[in-house]
Design a protein around this motif. Structure first.
Motif, mmCIF file in Angstrom:
data_model
loop_
_atom_site.group_PDB
_atom_site.id
_atom_site.type_symbol
_atom_site.label_atom_id
_atom_site.label_comp_id
_atom_site.label_asym_id
_atom_site.label_seq_id
_atom_site.Cartn_x
_atom_site.Cartn_y
_atom_site.Cartn_z
ATOM 1 N N GLY A 191 0.817 -1.308 -0.046
ATOM 2 C CA GLY A 191 0.005 0.042 -0.035
ATOM 3 C C GLY A 191 0.838 1.286 0.107
ATOM 4 N N CYS A 192 2.038 1.188 0.766
ATOM 5 C CA CYS A 192 2.823 2.376 1.011
ATOM 6 C C CYS A 192 3.647 2.574 -0.593
ATOM 7 N N TYR A 193 3.924 1.529 -1.252
ATOM 8 C CA TYR A 193 4.664 1.628 -2.586
ATOM 9 C C TYR A 193 3.696 2.260 -3.417
ATOM 10 N N ARG A 194 2.150 1.784 -3.440
ATOM 11 C CA ARG A 194 1.265 2.314 -4.429
ATOM 12 C C ARG A 194 0.970 3.760 -4.070
ATOM 13 N N GLY A 195 1.336 4.101 -2.788
ATOM 14 C CA GLY A 195 1.235 5.513 -2.500
ATOM 15 C C GLY A 195 2.220 6.345 -2.860
ATOM 16 N N LEU A 196 3.590 5.739 -3.099
ATOM 17 C CA LEU A 196 4.669 6.519 -3.533
ATOM 18 C C LEU A 196 4.401 6.883 -5.052
ATOM 19 N N VAL A 197 3.833 5.855 -5.643
ATOM 20 C CA VAL A 197 3.663 5.861 -7.106
ATOM 21 C C VAL A 197 2.633 6.971 -7.605
ATOM 22 N N ARG A 198 1.477 6.957 -6.803
ATOM 23 C CA ARG A 198 0.588 8.230 -6.850
ATOM 24 C C ARG A 198 1.253 9.397 -6.595
ATOM 25 N N THR A 199 2.295 9.519 -5.473
ATOM 26 C CA THR A 199 2.739 10.820 -5.299
ATOM 27 C C THR A 199 3.501 11.440 -6.505
ATOM 28 N N ILE A 200 4.304 10.421 -7.097
ATOM 29 C CA ILE A 200 5.271 10.593 -7.998
ATOM 30 C C ILE A 200 4.708 11.129 -9.346
ATOM 31 N N LYS A 201 3.424 10.338 -9.582
ATOM 32 C CA LYS A 201 2.668 10.695 -10.896
ATOM 33 C C LYS A 201 2.064 12.043 -10.579
ATOM 34 N N ASN A 202 1.719 12.513 -9.311
ATOM 35 C CA ASN A 202 1.123 13.770 -9.082
ATOM 36 C C ASN A 202 2.171 14.952 -9.506
ATOM 37 N N GLN A 203 3.494 14.594 -8.848
ATOM 38 C CA GLN A 203 4.592 15.639 -8.850
ATOM 39 C C GLN A 203 4.797 15.893 -10.496
ATOM 40 N N LYS A 204 5.134 14.790 -10.912
ATOM 41 C CA LYS A 204 5.637 14.839 -12.480
ATOM 42 C C LYS A 204 4.483 15.216 -13.558
ATOM 43 N N LEU A 205 3.237 14.838 -13.446
ATOM 44 C CA LEU A 205 2.564 14.991 -14.605
ATOM 45 C C LEU A 205 1.678 16.059 -14.468
ATOM 46 N N ARG A 206 1.722 16.847 -13.261
ATOM 47 C CA ARG A 206 0.851 17.770 -12.775
ATOM 48 C C ARG A 206 1.492 19.176 -12.794
ATOM 49 N N SER A 207 1.066 20.439 -13.175
ATOM 50 C CA SER A 207 1.737 21.615 -12.761
ATOM 51 C C SER A 207 1.331 22.072 -11.065
ATOM 52 N N GLY A 208 1.923 22.949 -10.757
ATOM 53 C CA GLY A 208 1.614 23.280 -9.351
ATOM 54 C C GLY A 208 0.321 23.640 -9.140
ATOM 55 N N VAL A 209 -0.435 24.535 -10.065
ATOM 56 C CA VAL A 209 -1.866 24.765 -10.023
ATOM 57 C C VAL A 209 -2.672 23.629 -9.916
ATOM 58 N N GLU A 210 -2.322 22.578 -10.761
ATOM 59 C CA GLU A 210 -3.036 21.550 -11.050
ATOM 60 C C GLU A 210 -3.218 20.614 -9.478
ATOM 61 N N ARG A 211 -1.769 20.628 -9.120
ATOM 62 C CA ARG A 211 -1.766 19.728 -7.826
ATOM 63 C C ARG A 211 -2.459 20.290 -6.772
ATOM 64 N N LEU A 212 -2.367 21.575 -6.605
ATOM 65 C CA LEU A 212 -3.165 22.245 -5.478
ATOM 66 C C LEU A 212 -4.828 22.142 -5.867
ATOM 67 N N ALA A 213 -5.068 22.376 -6.847
ATOM 68 C CA ALA A 213 -6.557 22.059 -7.469
ATOM 69 C C ALA A 213 -6.930 20.808 -6.804
ATOM 70 N N ASN A 214 -6.341 19.698 -7.134
ATOM 71 C CA ASN A 214 -6.682 18.499 -6.668
ATOM 72 C C ASN A 214 -6.648 18.136 -5.350
ATOM 73 N N TYR A 215 -5.665 18.787 -4.706
ATOM 74 C CA TYR A 215 -5.503 18.676 -3.195
ATOM 75 C C TYR A 215 -6.788 19.308 -2.581
ATOM 76 N N LEU A 216 -7.406 20.488 -3.016
ATOM 77 C CA LEU A 216 -8.118 21.051 -2.363
ATOM 78 C C LEU A 216 -9.496 20.444 -2.854
ATOM 79 N N LEU A 217 -9.748 19.613 -3.795
ATOM 80 C CA LEU A 217 -10.648 18.568 -4.263
ATOM 81 C C LEU A 217 -10.852 17.492 -3.206
#
Length: 252
Positions: free
Chosen positions: A132-158
């Motif tokens: 589960g932790c490894y899958r969490g890391l994959v999600r985090t890396i995809k979020n960091q690498k595939l999205r802009s800062g604005v998109e990361r913030l928007a998804n965090y707020l959602l």
């Protein structure tokens, strides 16, 4: 431990499947310690002698390099952390600091490793936790690498919007300096990202956030179930949700 605290620890996915004998073997040599705020539990490179179980309070996990530092996640109860280092009998890859006065159960790493060797059910539970932790890391890396800062913030707020039961008004759980670090951006970039979200109905007053145009924000954010953490009661969801941003950081 107080009986209520023991029940909370026992309910963690890591320990929930254990019989009483195995649970007693693991927690028997453990001890509960109260730490004042701002206590440094671990430094990067320290040997890891214990699996930590946060029962009350908050713990910050952080990393440093070349005079730079970053907050990896903020842990809230009830959470285990440093599991991978315990399993491998390796040094810590991150620092751990108590933010508030905290009660932490400290389980000797030898007890964890010995029980894994003797109890197949516990070894499977550890495997599921780390998976589960490894899958969490994959999600985090995809979020960091595939999205802009604005998109990361928007998804965090959602995500905060969902955790608040769909309420349009909620509070940020961290000060903005820490939030910027969690989202992988400088504090000034976080301020600019909030400004960029104003046309999408995001209003911020201190730590209070009001989402006036949730549908517009969602169209910008394009949330993806293969990146965002699940909110159901599956083992994956429980394992990934215990840390604020990613369960991966609490295992390393």
């Amino acid at each position: 431990m107080r009986p209520g605290d023991s029940e909370r620890v026992r309910s963690l996915p890591l320990f929930a499947s254990l019989d009483e004998r195995s649970y007693a073997a693991i927690t028997g040599p453990a001890f509960l310690q109260r730490f004042p705020a701002n206590t440094q539990l671990l430094l990067e490179g320290d040997p890891v002698d214990f699996l930590y179980v946060l029962i009350d309070g908050q713990v910050e996990l952080s990393g440093t390099w070349n005079d730079k530092d970053t907050v990896l996640t903020i842990l809230r109860p009830v959470s285990t952390f440093i599991l991978a280092a315990v399993v491998l009998d390796a040094v810590a890859l991150m620092g751990a600091r108590v933010l508030d006065r905290s009660n932490i159960l400290m389980i000797p790493g030898e007890a964890i490793r010995a029980r894994m060797a003797e109890d197949a059910a516990f070894a499977v539970a550890v495997s599921k936790e780390l998976s589960g932790c490894y899958r969490g890391l994959v999600r985090t890396i995809k979020n960091q690498k595939l999205r802009s800062g604005v998109e990361r913030l928007a998804n965090y707020l959602l995500q905060l919007h969902a955790r608040a039961g769909g309420a349009d008004l909620f509070s940020l759980p961290h000060e903005k300096r820490i939030l910027a670090s969690l989202l992988g951006m400088a504090p000034e970039n976080l301020s600019r990202a909030f400004q960029a979200l104003k046309p999408y109905g995001v209003e911020v007053n201190g730590s209070d956030v009001h989402l006036r145009l949730v549908a517009d924000l969602r169209r910008l954010a394009k949330p993806d179930p293969l990146i965002e953490k699940p909110f159901d009661n599956s083992h994956e969801a429980r394992a990934e949700y215990q840390a604020e941003m990613s369960a991966a950081w609490r295992s390393a």
